[in-house]
Design a protein around this motif. Sequence first.
Motif, mmCIF file in Angstrom:
data_model
loop_
_atom_site.group_PDB
_atom_site.id
_atom_site.type_symbol
_atom_site.label_atom_id
_atom_site.label_comp_id
_atom_site.label_asym_id
_atom_site.label_seq_id
_atom_site.Cartn_x
_atom_site.Cartn_y
_atom_site.Cartn_z
ATOM 1 N N VAL A 188 41.648 21.717 120.567
ATOM 2 C CA VAL A 188 42.507 21.116 119.545
ATOM 3 C C VAL A 188 43.935 21.011 120.087
ATOM 4 O O VAL A 188 44.453 21.977 120.640
ATOM 5 N N PRO A 189 44.597 19.854 119.927
ATOM 6 C CA PRO A 189 46.012 19.766 120.301
ATOM 7 C C PRO A 189 46.853 20.726 119.461
ATOM 8 O O PRO A 189 46.557 20.945 118.285
ATOM 9 N N VAL A 190 47.917 21.258 120.063
ATOM 10 C CA VAL A 190 48.772 22.217 119.357
ATOM 11 C C VAL A 190 50.216 21.740 119.372
ATOM 12 O O VAL A 190 50.818 21.590 120.436
ATOM 13 N N GLY A 191 50.746 21.500 118.181
ATOM 14 C CA GLY A 191 52.165 21.264 117.997
ATOM 15 C C GLY A 191 52.722 22.418 117.187
ATOM 16 O O GLY A 191 52.968 23.507 117.694
ATOM 17 N N ASP A 192 52.850 22.207 115.864
ATOM 18 C CA ASP A 192 53.279 23.301 114.981
ATOM 19 C C ASP A 192 52.150 24.266 114.653
ATOM 20 O O ASP A 192 52.393 25.332 114.085
ATOM 21 N N GLY A 193 50.927 23.904 114.952
ATOM 22 C CA GLY A 193 49.820 24.842 114.810
ATOM 23 C C GLY A 193 48.983 24.713 113.562
ATOM 24 O O GLY A 193 47.983 25.429 113.419
ATOM 25 N N SER A 194 49.327 23.817 112.638
ATOM 26 C CA SER A 194 48.546 23.711 111.405
ATOM 27 C C SER A 194 47.118 23.247 111.675
ATOM 28 O O SER A 194 46.168 23.743 111.067
ATOM 29 N N LEU A 195 46.965 22.289 112.575
ATOM 30 C CA LEU A 195 45.628 21.756 112.855
ATOM 31 C C LEU A 195 44.720 22.832 113.435
ATOM 32 O O LEU A 195 43.618 23.084 112.925
ATOM 33 N N ILE A 196 45.162 23.480 114.480
ATOM 34 C CA ILE A 196 44.279 24.437 115.151
ATOM 35 C C ILE A 196 44.010 25.660 114.281
ATOM 36 O O ILE A 196 42.889 26.180 114.253
ATOM 37 N N THR A 197 44.995 26.114 113.507
ATOM 38 C CA THR A 197 44.755 27.311 112.696
ATOM 39 C C THR A 197 43.837 27.005 111.515
ATOM 40 O O THR A 197 43.014 27.841 111.142
ATOM 41 N N GLY A 198 43.963 25.807 110.939
ATOM 42 C CA GLY A 198 43.050 25.442 109.864
ATOM 43 C C GLY A 198 41.624 25.309 110.357
ATOM 44 O O GLY A 198 40.687 25.855 109.760
ATOM 45 N N VAL A 199 41.453 24.593 111.471
ATOM 46 C CA VAL A 199 40.111 24.430 112.051
ATOM 47 C C VAL A 199 39.541 25.781 112.454
ATOM 48 O O VAL A 199 38.379 26.107 112.171
ATOM 49 N N ALA A 200 40.354 26.593 113.112
ATOM 50 C CA ALA A 200 39.884 27.890 113.594
ATOM 51 C C ALA A 200 39.546 28.839 112.445
ATOM 52 O O ALA A 200 38.604 29.642 112.554
ATOM 53 N N ARG A 201 40.282 28.745 111.340
ATOM 54 C CA ARG A 201 40.000 29.658 110.215
ATOM 55 C C ARG A 201 38.592 29.431 109.686
ATOM 56 O O ARG A 201 37.860 30.389 109.405
ATOM 57 N N TRP A 202 38.204 28.162 109.524
ATOM 58 C CA TRP A 202 36.857 27.876 109.030
ATOM 59 C C TRP A 202 35.807 28.283 110.062
ATOM 60 O O TRP A 202 34.791 28.900 109.725
ATOM 61 N N ILE A 203 36.062 27.974 111.313
ATOM 62 C CA ILE A 203 35.087 28.271 112.362
ATOM 63 C C ILE A 203 34.897 29.775 112.512
ATOM 64 O O ILE A 203 33.760 30.265 112.605
ATOM 65 N N LYS A 204 35.960 30.528 112.551
ATOM 66 C CA LYS A 204 35.830 31.971 112.754
ATOM 67 C C LYS A 204 35.188 32.658 111.549
ATOM 68 O O LYS A 204 34.598 33.730 111.691
ATOM 69 N N GLU A 205 35.275 32.035 110.379
ATOM 70 C CA GLU A 205 34.606 32.578 109.205
ATOM 71 C C GLU A 205 33.099 32.338 109.256
ATOM 72 O O GLU A 205 32.307 33.190 108.844
ATOM 73 N N HIS A 206 32.704 31.171 109.783
ATOM 74 C CA HIS A 206 31.305 30.753 109.697
ATOM 75 C C HIS A 206 30.581 30.722 111.038
ATOM 76 O O HIS A 206 29.343 30.710 111.051
ATOM 77 N N ALA A 207 31.302 30.699 112.148
ATOM 78 C CA ALA A 207 30.689 30.699 113.480
ATOM 79 C C ALA A 207 31.601 31.476 114.420
ATOM 80 O O ALA A 207 32.218 30.914 115.329
ATOM 81 N N PRO A 208 31.727 32.788 114.209
ATOM 82 C CA PRO A 208 32.751 33.563 114.913
ATOM 83 C C PRO A 208 32.609 33.602 116.427
ATOM 84 O O PRO A 208 33.579 33.896 117.128
ATOM 85 N N ARG A 209 31.423 33.277 116.951
ATOM 86 C CA ARG A 209 31.258 33.291 118.409
ATOM 87 C C ARG A 209 31.736 32.005 119.073
ATOM 88 O O ARG A 209 31.819 31.931 120.300
ATOM 89 N N MET A 210 32.017 30.986 118.289
ATOM 90 C CA MET A 210 32.510 29.739 118.863
ATOM 91 C C MET A 210 33.925 29.949 119.405
ATOM 92 O O MET A 210 34.742 30.631 118.794
#
Length: 320
Positions: A176-198
């Motif tokens: 995920v591209p990172v600027g202020d971080g909203s994109l990557i943290t939102g995407v990562a929050r869902w992924i780490k909740e439901h697929a933590p090994r990704m």
Amino acid sequence: MQANLADVDIDPARIAEAAKVIDPLFLDTPQFVDEQLCAALGRRVLVKVETLNPIRSFKARGAQWLLAGYPAGAEVVCASSGNFGQAVAYAAGRRGMTAEVFTPANGNQGKLARMRSLGAVVHQVEGNPREAAREYVRERPGRIFIEDGREPAVAEGAGTIGMELLAAGGIDTVVVPVGDGSLITGVARWIKEHAPRMTVVGACAAGAPGMARSFGSGQPEAAEVDTFADGINVRAPIPESLTRMRALVDEVVLVEDEAMLAAIRTAAQTLGLLLEPAGAASLAAIAEHDLPGGTIAAVLSGANLNPDLFERVLGGAGRS
């Protein structure tokens, strides 16, 4: 580097709720594997295309979810290089709000024109647009300053991308591209909740290394900016966003401008998409770094290419 997910202020339940509120124009965006792209990168890559919408980027997801929490008629003010400003203008216009955007004096002319076309009042300023916007709001009670990267709702709206990616299945790593971080943290929050090994990897511009350095040290570190990737040219990270990244993201890599330029050309040749540099940063990261996983998802985050770069990009589009 991950902490207890319960300590992160991005709520998976609110991400799911955001998917019910965001305009369907911005949801369920194309995600697919293109064999020519895979051959060009030497990896199996699933692309998530966030550019085929009225503002040509993912930003409307977060802006719409954030503004849904404000009353109709609110007067909102933000700072943006262009994509978040477009998103705020679009969302505000559909909720009976007004939007004012502070942007660099030498900003992307294409993004400036699009913000104005969506109804935003645009203030081009010398110096720091974020500080100028804050000062403007302090002097005008009643206006609301909203900040990409600080507001958890913006990340929650972006997190709907993570929902859609997981539905595809078979992905090992997300870049995920990172600027202020909203994109990557939102995407990562869902992924780490439901697929933590990704694995979740962020791609920062080498010419704007502040977030990458801060991610490594754990402390906000400002750094000089020298990159044509205006969508991710963040000088100093927002502390709230850095805290989320440290809890949710596995790795952050740097990509040079020339690697993003090559990735723009690769996307044009294989996908028929003309991305902006930030939008191609994930492809550049896959090309330049030995990232883990058999199938890697790349979020293509924006296509508001600066008109000043057209000749530079298209002039080399036919080269091997």
